[in-house]
Design an enzyme around this catalytic site. Structure first.
Site, mmCIF file in Angstrom:
data_model
loop_
_atom_site.group_PDB
_atom_site.id
_atom_site.type_symbol
_atom_site.label_atom_id
_atom_site.label_comp_id
_atom_site.label_asym_id
_atom_site.label_seq_id
_atom_site.Cartn_x
_atom_site.Cartn_y
_atom_site.Cartn_z
ATOM 1 N N GLU A 43 -15.978 41.347 0.193
ATOM 2 C CA GLU A 43 -16.404 40.511 0.422
ATOM 3 C C GLU A 43 -17.047 40.297 -0.822
ATOM 4 O OE1 GLU A 43 -19.647 40.153 3.510
ATOM 5 O OE2 GLU A 43 -17.782 41.081 5.461
ATOM 6 N N GLU B 165 -5.616 55.606 0.728
ATOM 7 C CA GLU B 165 -5.370 54.302 -0.106
ATOM 8 C C GLU B 165 -5.327 54.955 -1.742
ATOM 9 O OE1 GLU B 165 -7.205 50.167 -1.184
ATOM 10 O OE2 GLU B 165 -8.346 51.282 0.232
ATOM 11 N N GLY C 195 -18.012 44.320 -1.985
ATOM 12 C CA GLY C 195 -17.021 44.795 -2.744
ATOM 13 C C GLY C 195 -17.276 46.422 -2.946
ATOM 14 N N THR D 160 -5.050 41.937 -0.728
ATOM 15 C CA THR D 160 -3.635 41.334 -0.752
ATOM 16 C C THR D 160 -3.051 40.946 0.548
ATOM 17 O OG1 THR D 160 -4.117 42.623 -2.498
ATOM 18 C CG2 THR D 160 -1.325 43.192 -1.426
ATOM 19 N N GLU E 271 -16.161 53.864 -11.432
ATOM 20 C CA GLU E 271 -17.451 53.762 -11.198
ATOM 21 C C GLU E 271 -18.386 54.668 -9.470
ATOM 22 O OE1 GLU E 271 -16.902 51.486 -14.059
ATOM 23 O OE2 GLU E 271 -16.226 50.910 -12.240
#
Length: 388
Positions: free
Chosen positions: A129, A243, A133, A160, A368
């Site tokens: 959003e 993923e 994120g 995507t 990060e």
């Protein structure tokens, strides 16, 4: 090393898929890169050939093949010079469809999964959003139960397949007071009133449609809930390992291709009376890149093997993505440098490769965030367990 994971059947699949891509896809890549719209006919062809069903049960039209067919699928997609096309073709089966298969009811699977495998329906996964994120638990999209429906309000971004897909797998808070423990998942039809999308203009991945999506009092049948209420965060985390290894494999494959292209260029390019592959400084730079890419590939294959055995590899998948995407960025940069001025010209493929590569350390969990996950595991002794 390849003999550890790949059989003759795997290599036959690799050749046939490579031939398919060069015949059916490559002639259209430049058009799709310019328009940002991958035409529907190729989705249908991919489905007809069984490529979307590689990892899915035969009951729904899939092929139910082992994990290394997926590895080949990802590697070959990275070699046709369009990270955007590749992204669209793996986000559909390995983000959206993964949740249909794992958490969907039989009715959902019959309606959405079977049509997704054949390429008649395209899906996307909506997590990120504008204000949430990497902090998935901070999402603001809500789904309020009203009778036999949920009413969804909120927005998602950087999605995507977010513009041209037929359905959306949407994460929303059914119990906002519980924070991340109040998230649930839904499958939402694109044509549902209140769903709208805006295409984003991106640095790379230009062939794929990336959208910002708004939900304005979207009425979704309660039967479109995926799994159980309040289990959505666990479902999302459980699939993130897949993923991340997908993105790690993408990275090493993209790097391999860039190196192969660059080495061939160096053999043909001459300076001061000899080909530039004979200059020690350049040779050693290539040697360093090749070593790092090979190490990434070996680790990625090992991690993929564990994923195929249903192991919950949060640490390994996070490490694989963290390192492989960093190496891919460096390889993209250095390979472009080795082409000199030609690397900066759009007629040559390394400029696009540099742009497409840059999303690697951002999507699917930023570097990060991955470092903090890994730190929690190796320093704090945290144990991540699959959702129950």
């Amino acid at each position: 090393m390849n003999e550890l994971y790949f059989t003759e059947e795997h290599e036959f699949f690799r050749k046939s898929f490579r031939d398919f891509l060069h015949k059916e896809v490559v002639p259209h890549i430049e058009k799709w890169e310019k328009t940002g719209h991958i035409e529907r006919f190729i989705w249908k062809k991919m489905g007809e050939m069984g490529y979307f069903g590689i990892s899915y049960p035969e009951k729904y039209g899939g092929l139910d093949l082992d994990i290394f067919y997926l590895v080949i699928y990802l590697e070959e997609l990275q070699k046709i010079r369009s990270g955007g096309f590749a992204a669209a073709m793996w986000v559909h089966p390995y983000l959206a469809m993964s949740h249909l298969n794992a958490e969907g009811s039989e009715e959902i699977k019959q309606k959405y999964l079977t049509a997704s495998i054949t390429g008649d329906m395209i899906g996307c996964l909506c997590i990120t959003e504008p204000f949430a994120g990497s902090d998935v638990g901070g999402m603001r999209t809500t789904a309020v139960k009203e009778g036999d429906h949920y009413i969804i309000n909120g927005s998602k971004t950087f999605i995507t397949n977010g513009v041209y897909s037929d359905y959306l797998v949407v994460s929303a808070k059914t119990h906002p007071e519980l924070g991340s423990r109040g998230i649930s998942l839904f499958v939402v039809d694109r044509d549902t009133p209140g769903v709208s999308a805006t295409k984003l203009d991106k640095l790379g991945w230009r062939a794929s449609d990336t959208g910002e999506i708004a939900f304005d009092n979207v009425k979704v049948p309660a039967k479109n809930l995926l799994g159980a209420e309040k289990k959505g965060f666990g479902y999302l985390m459980q699939h993130l390992a897949l993923e991340r290894i997908v993105m790690a494999i993408n990275a090493h494959a993209r790097s391999e291709w860039a190196l192969e292209y660059t080495i061939q260029y160096m053999k043909e390019r001459t300076a001061f009376g000899k080909s530039i592959d004979k200059f020690q400084a350049l040779r050693h730079r290539v040697a360093q890149m090749a070593s790092e890419v090979e190490m990434c590939k070996s680790f990625n294959y090992s991690t993929a093997y564990q994923v195929g055995k249903k192991k919950y590899v949060v640490k390994e998948a996070s490490m694989a993505k963290l390192v492989s995407t960093r190496v891919a960025d460096e390889v993209a940069y250095d390979c472009l440098q080795l082409l000199g001025g030609y690397g900066y010209v759009e007629e040559y493929p390394l400029a696009r490769n540099l742009r497409d590569s840059r999303l690697g350390p951002i999507g699917g969990g930023t570097s990060e965030i991955l470092r903090e996950i890994i730190a929690k595991i190796v320093i704090d002794g945290k144990k991540y367990k699959p959702a129950t």
